[in-house]
Design a protein around this motif. Structure first.
Motif, PDB file in Angstrom:
ATOM      1  N   THR A  30     -51.280  62.163  30.170  1.00  0.00           N
ATOM      2  CA  THR A  30     -51.666  62.833  28.930  1.00  0.00           C
ATOM      3  C   THR A  30     -50.432  63.356  28.209  1.00  0.00           C
ATOM      4  O   THR A  30     -49.561  63.978  28.823  1.00  0.00           O
ATOM      5  CB  THR A  30     -52.621  64.009  29.218  1.00  0.00           C
ATOM      6  N   LYS A  61     -57.386  62.458  21.085  1.00  0.00           N
ATOM      7  CA  LYS A  61     -58.304  63.581  20.924  1.00  0.00           C
ATOM      8  C   LYS A  61     -57.730  64.529  19.876  1.00  0.00           C
ATOM      9  O   LYS A  61     -56.604  65.008  20.014  1.00  0.00           O
ATOM     10  CB  LYS A  61     -58.497  64.318  22.251  1.00  0.00           C
ATOM     11  N   GLU A  62     -58.493  64.795  18.839  1.00  0.00           N
ATOM     12  CA  GLU A  62     -57.994  65.602  17.724  1.00  0.00           C
ATOM     13  C   GLU A  62     -58.032  67.090  18.080  1.00  0.00           C
ATOM     14  O   GLU A  62     -59.007  67.792  17.833  1.00  0.00           O
ATOM     15  CB  GLU A  62     -58.793  65.293  16.463  1.00  0.00           C
ATOM     16  N   THR A  63     -56.929  67.545  18.636  1.00  0.00           N
ATOM     17  CA  THR A  63     -56.800  68.929  19.097  1.00  0.00           C
ATOM     18  C   THR A  63     -55.934  69.782  18.177  1.00  0.00           C
ATOM     19  O   THR A  63     -55.836  70.990  18.367  1.00  0.00           O
ATOM     20  CB  THR A  63     -56.176  68.948  20.502  1.00  0.00           C
ATOM     21  N   ASN A  98     -51.823  65.502  17.684  1.00  0.00           N
ATOM     22  CA  ASN A  98     -52.954  65.589  18.602  1.00  0.00           C
ATOM     23  C   ASN A  98     -52.574  65.231  20.038  1.00  0.00           C
ATOM     24  O   ASN A  98     -51.409  64.990  20.355  1.00  0.00           O
ATOM     25  CB  ASN A  98     -54.075  64.670  18.100  1.00  0.00           C
ATOM     26  N   THR A  99     -53.585  65.193  20.887  1.00  0.00           N
ATOM     27  CA  THR A  99     -53.409  64.849  22.298  1.00  0.00           C
ATOM     28  C   THR A  99     -53.767  63.379  22.512  1.00  0.00           C
ATOM     29  O   THR A  99     -54.772  62.900  21.995  1.00  0.00           O
ATOM     30  CB  THR A  99     -54.303  65.742  23.178  1.00  0.00           C
ATOM     31  N   HIS A 102     -54.435  60.476  25.423  1.00  0.00           N
ATOM     32  CA  HIS A 102     -54.734  60.203  26.832  1.00  0.00           C
ATOM     33  C   HIS A 102     -54.540  58.713  27.118  1.00  0.00           C
ATOM     34  O   HIS A 102     -54.990  57.856  26.344  1.00  0.00           O
ATOM     35  CB  HIS A 102     -56.178  60.588  27.165  1.00  0.00           C
ATOM     36  N   THR A 119     -56.840  56.931  24.224  1.00  0.00           N
ATOM     37  CA  THR A 119     -57.754  57.801  23.484  1.00  0.00           C
ATOM     38  C   THR A 119     -56.959  58.906  22.805  1.00  0.00           C
ATOM     39  O   THR A 119     -56.119  59.551  23.445  1.00  0.00           O
ATOM     40  CB  THR A 119     -58.796  58.453  24.418  1.00  0.00           C
TER      41      THR A 119
END
Length: 401
Positions: free
Chosen positions: A153, A197-199, A211-212, A214, A195
């Motif tokens: 990640t 992930k909109e963090t 974003n993050t 993975h 993937t």
């Protein structure tokens, strides 16, 4: 240090300046409010061929030197800090590919940028590791026939919502140290197991889409491995990030000064008929801002020259100085701008409020400013220093006294 740009460079800067004024600045508030990536700005950059700014001319790019890169990043930052910061990341990856990739990789990836407008993100930071110390990625690359399988990640991955490729620093499974285990892989966004992930929901630089990402058993072809394991450490190619940050945050400071000068020239308070630009205390504060920005530009000009003409060892301190000074200076300049312009500048409808927030990110961009001071301090005390992933700490010649 006064450095003159070539005529073609001036033309490029004129294009970018016009894009920043006419397109990027009017859109910046919307992207900031929505916490959204500036896709339209990148369409503009693609239309005018700016995405290939640092791609060498032999591959069809603009072949920008460091001075031109700095000027372009500054002009973009005056329009929108998030666009400038993410464009710096894209250009930094292109630079790394030019330094480390083989000929087939350069032709393939550079063509993707120039022909199809593909974007490259740099994904290095991780939730469980820190670039403050001896960084070792937790993202593992397992060697398999035909390539690698990546699991891990990454976070704070600027440009991640829009990037087509992720330039990813991994650790080779079974390796004993970073010297033989650090490996750089270019991972296509559409790969199975990737993937995003909109963090990202931050105080400033809200349009960077940091974003993050993975990676879950993601297969990466052998042909997308950049260099051999350990090359990312042996070749100090990461100073391009610091150089870009110095440029971006100097541009933000110039935007704050532009806002301030326009405000004081066009603001009067009754009963005085003259604009407040006539007040000596205002003139002094504006002068302070201008002096700090000029100092940052001088450091940036020197760093530009050394990046293109100096050795790896000679580059480290000037670039680190430029990054540290610019990202500290912009905090002071934007604070001064708020003080001068008063309550109006605190309103979200004015760009200075956004610039003030965007400016806060610079000091934590790698190397963060504490690390910058450590590098500068060691060099001043006679220690060997490096701007790479594993800074050296060996002292040259014993006691420097």
């Amino acid at each position: 240090m006064a450095l003159k740009l070539q005529r073609s460079s001036q033309e490029i800067i004129s294009i970018v300046k016009r894009l920043a004024i006419d397109n990027f600045a009017p859109r910046a508030g919307k992207y900031d409010q929505e916490n959204s990536f500036p896709y339209q700005n990148y369409k503009d950059l693609q239309e005018y061929g700016i995405l290939g700014l640092v791609i060498p001319k032999q591959y069809g790019g603009l072949g920008a030197d460091s001075l031109l890169l700095a000027q372009v990043l500054k002009e973009i930052a005056k329009g929108d800090g998030s666009t400038a910061n993410t464009f710096n990341m894209h250009c930094s990856v292109i630079h790394i590919l030019n330094e480390m990739a083989n000929e087939e990789q350069k032709k393939r990836f550079f063509s993707e940028v120039l022909t199809h407008g593909k974007l490259f993100a740099s994904v290095t930071s991780e939730p469980s590791s820190s670039l403050r110390g001896a960084f070792k990625p937790s993202t593992i690359a397992r060697k398999v026939p035909g390539g690698y399988v990546v699991t891990g990640t990454k976070h704070f991955a600027s440009l991640s919502s829009a990037a087509d490729y992720f330039n990813t620093l991994c650790f080779l499974e079974g390796a004993e140290s970073m010297e033989d285990g650090a490996i750089m892989l270019v991972i296509p966004r559409e790969s199975a197991g990737v993937t995003v992930k909109e963090t990202w929901d931050a105080m400033g630089m809200r349009g960077t889409a940091s974003n993050t990402v993975h990676f879950n058993e993601c297969f990466v072809e052998e042909r997308n491995a950049i260099g051999a394991p350990g090359d990312a450490l042996r070749k100090n190619v990461t100073d391009i990030y610091s150089f870009g940050f110095a440029s971006v945050y100097t541009g933000l400071a110039e935007a704050a000064l532009d806002f301030t000068t326009h405000y004081v020239k066009n603001t009067t308070f009754k009963p005085d008929p003259h604009p407040i630009s006539h007040y000596p205390n205002i003139q002094q504060r504006v002068a302070e801002m201008a002096v700090k920005i000029e100092a940052a530009n001088q450091l940036l000009a020197h760093a530009s020259y050394v990046r293109d003409h100096g050795s790896e060892e000679e580059r480290v301190v000037p670039i680190t100085l430029a990054k540290y000074f610019a990202t500290e200076m912009v905090l002071e300049v934007t604070d001064m701008a708020i003080r001068i312009c008063g309550g109006r500048a605190y309103m979200k409808k004015y760009s200075l409020e956004r610039i003030h927030r965007d400016a806060r990110a610079g000091m934590v961009m790698p190397p963060n400013n504490d690390k910058c001071l450590e590098i500068i301090g060691k060099a001043s005390l006679g220690f060997e220093v490096s701007g790479g992933w594993l800074p050296k700490s060996k002292q040259k010649g014993g006691d420097p006294a």
